[in-house]
Design a protein around this motif. Structure first.
Motif, PDB file in Angstrom:
ATOM      1  N   LYS A  48       0.830  -1.203   0.000  1.00  0.00           N
ATOM      2  CA  LYS A  48       0.000   0.000   0.000  1.00  0.00           C
ATOM      3  C   LYS A  48       0.864   1.252   0.000  1.00  0.00           C
ATOM      4  O   LYS A  48       2.022   1.226   0.416  1.00  0.00           O
TER       5      LYS A  48
ATOM      6  N   GLN B  63      -5.105  12.643  -3.607  1.00  0.00           N
ATOM      7  CA  GLN B  63      -4.202  13.140  -4.643  1.00  0.00           C
ATOM      8  C   GLN B  63      -3.145  14.077  -4.074  1.00  0.00           C
ATOM      9  O   GLN B  63      -1.972  13.999  -4.454  1.00  0.00           O
TER      10      GLN B  63
ATOM     11  N   GLU C 190      -3.890   7.801   3.122  1.00  0.00           N
ATOM     12  CA  GLU C 190      -4.009   6.945   1.947  1.00  0.00           C
ATOM     13  C   GLU C 190      -5.007   7.503   0.938  1.00  0.00           C
ATOM     14  O   GLU C 190      -5.987   8.162   1.306  1.00  0.00           O
ATOM     15  N   ALA C 191      -4.755   7.201  -0.337  1.00  0.00           N
ATOM     16  CA  ALA C 191      -5.720   7.411  -1.420  1.00  0.00           C
ATOM     17  C   ALA C 191      -6.259   8.827  -1.515  1.00  0.00           C
ATOM     18  O   ALA C 191      -7.460   9.056  -1.642  1.00  0.00           O
TER      19      ALA C 191
ATOM     20  N   SER D 137      -6.163   7.047  -6.489  1.00  0.00           N
ATOM     21  CA  SER D 137      -5.019   6.139  -6.434  1.00  0.00           C
ATOM     22  C   SER D 137      -3.770   6.853  -6.930  1.00  0.00           C
ATOM     23  O   SER D 137      -3.724   7.346  -8.056  1.00  0.00           O
ATOM     24  N   THR D 138      -2.747   6.901  -6.083  1.00  0.00           N
ATOM     25  CA  THR D 138      -1.493   7.538  -6.479  1.00  0.00           C
ATOM     26  C   THR D 138      -0.472   6.536  -7.010  1.00  0.00           C
ATOM     27  O   THR D 138       0.673   6.887  -7.272  1.00  0.00           O
ATOM     28  N   GLU D 139      -0.886   5.289  -7.179  1.00  0.00           N
ATOM     29  CA  GLU D 139       0.039   4.268  -7.660  1.00  0.00           C
ATOM     30  C   GLU D 139       0.232   4.383  -9.169  1.00  0.00           C
ATOM     31  O   GLU D 139      -0.729   4.466  -9.938  1.00  0.00           O
TER      32      GLU D 139
ATOM     33  N   PRO E  62     -11.597   9.676  -3.156  1.00  0.00           N
ATOM     34  CA  PRO E  62     -10.601   8.613  -3.343  1.00  0.00           C
ATOM     35  C   PRO E  62      -9.786   8.839  -4.610  1.00  0.00           C
ATOM     36  O   PRO E  62     -10.324   9.211  -5.657  1.00  0.00           O
TER      37      PRO E  62
ATOM     38  N   ARG F  40       4.896   0.157  -9.017  1.00  0.00           N
ATOM     39  CA  ARG F  40       4.487  -1.238  -8.832  1.00  0.00           C
ATOM     40  C   ARG F  40       5.594  -2.187  -9.302  1.00  0.00           C
ATOM     41  O   ARG F  40       5.889  -3.181  -8.641  1.00  0.00           O
TER      42      ARG F  40
END
Length: 280
Positions: free
Chosen positions: A73, A98, A95-96, A133-135, A131, A140
């Motif tokens: 995470k 921007q 988390e989650a 996602s910064t991934e 929400p 990854r």
């Protein structure tokens, strides 16, 4: 008016010349854009603006460039400090979202100004930060292959506005593969500190920075009458006792700008409307 930003450290062994140049170009664009913003906004508003731009650039380890922790995470930390009011606010392991620095800014309005973990994330949701996602695929791949660079990326900004007010903001996506729950220096006064005399933003190994109380030491020494150069030199010399790894940017109440890193590989840029400087 003065502005200085940093984009953390890069690894000589894993950073290509192409990426290095891309970071320098990004810093030039962001510092000049943010300086233009500073002309009509306060120091506090400007550091949030500048760090948001850095969080939105995948080249840097904050926001969408954040590292992935040991459990797969992404958790981020960010803080801001108003040198005039001495208000500090921050989020730890959020988390989650921007832009963690914008959540930290919202917390300035509350008595409880530093939130961590699920509390920080819930606060963000309750205050309109949806929400996100910064991934990114690159992170990854790094995670899955357990590739580590220096693991010391952070972004930050110090601003000195037209009224002589100082503010600082710092944001990080962590060091990568850390134990979930690890606290970085970025949302503490060791890594992000300002008063009416000086503002300092740090990057490097958070544990080293906190052990040395680095940002608060520099600001305190400037407040006590030391020049920026002497305050930096004395404080960084104290890191040597345990081979501390850190870099810092600062502006004082006279508009002097200074930077220093213990292992020269920090990327930063400064701008005062006439003179632009970018390093590494």
């Amino acid at each position: 008016m003065k502005l200085i930003i940093h984009g953390g450290f890069f690894s000589e062994s894993s950073t290509s010349q192409e990426t290095k140049i891309a970071k320098q170009n990004a810093l030039e664009r962001i510092v000049k854009d943010s300086y233009h913003f500073l002309k009509t906004h306060s120091a506090v508003e400007t550091v949030v603006y500048a760090v948001s731009l850095l969080e939105d650039d995948a080249l840097f380890n904050a926001g969408i460039g954040s590292q992935i922790q040991a459990d797969g995470k992404i958790r981020m930390s960010a803080a801001i400090m108003d040198g005039e009011t001495q208000k500090f606010s921050g989020v730890i392991n959020i988390e989650a979202v921007q832009n963690p620095v914008q959540v930290a800014q919202r917390l300035m309005q509350y008595d409880d100004r530093v939130l961590g973990g699920i509390g920080a994330t819930n606060f963000a949701r309750q205050n309109g930060f949806g929400p996100f996602s910064t991934e990114i695929p690159q992170r990854r791949k790094e995670y899955e292959a357990k590739l580590k660079s220096l693991g010391t990326g952070t972004v930050g900004c110090v601003a000195f506005d037209q009224n002589g007010k100082i503010a600082v903001a710092t944001s990080t996506g962590g060091k990568g593969f850390e134990i979930p729950g690890r606290i970085s220096d970025s949302a503490t006064v060791a890594g992000n500190y300002a008063n009416e005399f000086c503002g300092v933003s740090l990057t490097g190994v958070g544990e080293d920075i906190m052990s040395n109380a680095t940002a608060s030491k520099i600001v305190t020494r400037v407040t006590d009458g030391f020049s920026l150069e002497v305050a930096f030199a004395k404080t960084f010399n104290e890191l040597k006792a345990y081979d501390g790894f850190a870099g810092a940017i600062a502006i004082d109440h006279k508009g002097n700008v200074h930077h220093l890193d213990s292992h020269p590989s920090m990327v930063f840029a400064s701008f005062d409307g006439d003179n632009f400087e970018v390093f590494n």
